[in-house]
Design an enzyme around this catalytic site. Structure first.
Site, PDB file in Angstrom:
ATOM      1  N   ASP A  91       6.500   0.768 -14.011  1.00  0.00           N
ATOM      2  CA  ASP A  91       5.753  -0.492 -13.907  1.00  0.00           C
ATOM      3  C   ASP A  91       4.821  -0.655 -15.108  1.00  0.00           C
ATOM      4  OD1 ASP A  91       6.958  -1.029 -11.446  1.00  0.00           O
ATOM      5  OD2 ASP A  91       5.463   0.152 -10.374  1.00  0.00           O
ATOM      6  N   SER A 131      11.663  10.914 -19.736  1.00  0.00           N
ATOM      7  CA  SER A 131      10.971  11.677 -20.792  1.00  0.00           C
ATOM      8  C   SER A 131      11.681  11.580 -22.149  1.00  0.00           C
ATOM      9  CB  SER A 131      10.840  13.134 -20.371  1.00  0.00           C
ATOM     10  OG  SER A 131      12.130  13.644 -20.127  1.00  0.00           O
ATOM     11  N   ILE A 171       0.879  -1.172   0.000  1.00  0.00           N
ATOM     12  CA  ILE A 171       0.000   0.000   0.000  1.00  0.00           C
ATOM     13  C   ILE A 171       0.914   1.218   0.000  1.00  0.00           C
ATOM     14  CG2 ILE A 171      -1.559   1.358   1.459  1.00  0.00           C
ATOM     15  CD1 ILE A 171      -3.040  -0.855  -0.012  1.00  0.00           C
TER      16      ILE A 171
HETATM   17  O1  RIB Z   1       7.195   1.666  -8.945  1.00  0.00           O
HETATM   18  C1  RIB Z   1       6.342   2.387  -8.120  1.00  0.00           C
HETATM   19  C2  RIB Z   1       6.141   1.676  -6.829  1.00  0.00           C
HETATM   20  O2  RIB Z   1       7.363   1.647  -6.132  1.00  0.00           O
HETATM   21  C3  RIB Z   1       5.154   2.341  -5.910  1.00  0.00           C
HETATM   22  O3  RIB Z   1       3.823   1.943  -6.119  1.00  0.00           O
HETATM   23  C4  RIB Z   1       5.663   1.971  -4.542  1.00  0.00           C
HETATM   24  O4  RIB Z   1       4.943   0.927  -3.978  1.00  0.00           O
HETATM   25  C5  RIB Z   1       7.130   1.586  -4.752  1.00  0.00           C
HETATM   26  O5  RIB Z   1       7.374   0.342  -4.330  1.00  0.00           O
END
Ligand code: RIB
Length: 292
Positions: free
Chosen positions: A242, A213, A12
């Site tokens: 991600d 960027s 979280i």
């Molecule tokens: O890559 C982003 C994530 O890195 C965030 O959501 C946070 O949880 C960190 O671990």
């Protein structure tokens, strides 16, 4: 439909926004505080599911109130949680994020994510059946990353290694991975003795360095290629990496060529930064395709 397994962290995110980032020993007044789902593994699983993959998460949560929030979020996004087991007497992972001056700073407390151990992977091997791609990051123990890289090699499943947060890795893990996606800072730590060009040439069509960027750089066997990113109005960059990794994995698992996969991933990542929260702006498949 591509089948993707994500081995990694579920957390979280505790996010404060402030106009000023406090220095050491300084207190500043913030503007807002929110708790939202995060963790690099969970973010990548949710992003891949929104982009149309069949996704199974291999991870751990604690036995606190955050665990329920994390599990409900997976379910809501269509991620299979058959291999996400709670750890008793332990907190769920948390990330403590300050959004200030146009960027984020993050402190991650791994907690239950430390229990994504090699033994736990062995108990979760059923998830790997029929997988087109496995994704892994580094908010779990280093031995687990090595263990999963060996399993993927043995099973012949391509492994996408997102080496974040940065830490040095054994040559064996780098060799076992099919794709490696560090940012510039992580690439310097992974390939300390090489220049960027040397590292890219050593791993053609395997090493993809994300340059924010500017875009994503790789060596296609003949030339160094920079696939430019898309310009958008940025609200929150958390989770952009991600989203890039998940979209890249989905496109590759579907058999798209590398250049096209990077473009697709850049487009998805550019959409993700237009909303608040790591997962807030992660796009669905139709949104990305409408922009391509
Ligand atoms: O890559 C982003 C994530 O890195 C965030 O959501 C946070 O949880 C960190 O671990």
């Amino acid at each position: 439909m591509a089948k993707i397994i994500v081995v990694g962290s579920s957390s979280i995110d505790l996010v404060v926004t402030s106009s000023k980032r406090p220095g050491a020993g300084e207190t500043v007044l913030g503007e807002s505080f929110k708790t939202v789902p995060g963790g690099k593994g969970a973010n990548q699983a949710v992003a891949a599911a929104r982009l149309g993959a069949e996704v199974s998460m291999i991870g751990r949560v604690g036995d606190d109130a955050f665990a329920e929030q994390i599990l409900n979020n997976f379910k809501h996004n269509g991620v299979c949680i058959d291999y996400v087991e709670p750890v008793t007497h332990m907190e769920s992972g948390t990330a403590h994020i300050i959004l200030a001056e146009g960027d984020n700073s993050i402190v991650v407390v791994k907690a239950a994510n430390n229990e994504v151990t090699p033994e736990y992977i062995d108990r979760s091997m059923g998830a790997f059946d029929g997988a087109d791609m496995v994704m892994i990051q580094q908010e779990i123990p280093v031995e687990t990353v090595t263990h999963v890289s060996r399993a993927c090699k043995q099973l012949g499943i391509p492994l996408l290694l997102n080496p974040a947060p940065a830490r040095p890795l054994d040559e064996e893990v780098i060799e076992n991975a099919a794709y490696i996606t560090p940012n510039e800072h992580e690439a310097k730590i992974l390939f300390a003795s090489l220049s960027v060009s040397e590292a890219l040439r050593k791993y053609p069509n395997k090493l993809f360095i994300t340059e924010g960027s500017r875009g994503v750089r790789y060596f296609d066997g003949l030339n160094e290629v920079l696939v430019p990113s898309y310009k958008v109005e940025v609200v929150d960059t958390t989770g952009a990496g991600d989203t890039f990794n998940a979209a890249f994995a989905v496109a590759l698992a579907e058999g798209k060529p590398i250049f096209e996969s990077v473009r697709f991933a850049n487009r998805a990542a550019s959409l993700s930064v237009t909303k608040f929260g790591a997962q807030g702006g992660m796009p669905h498949r139709q949104e990305v395709e409408a922009q391509m």
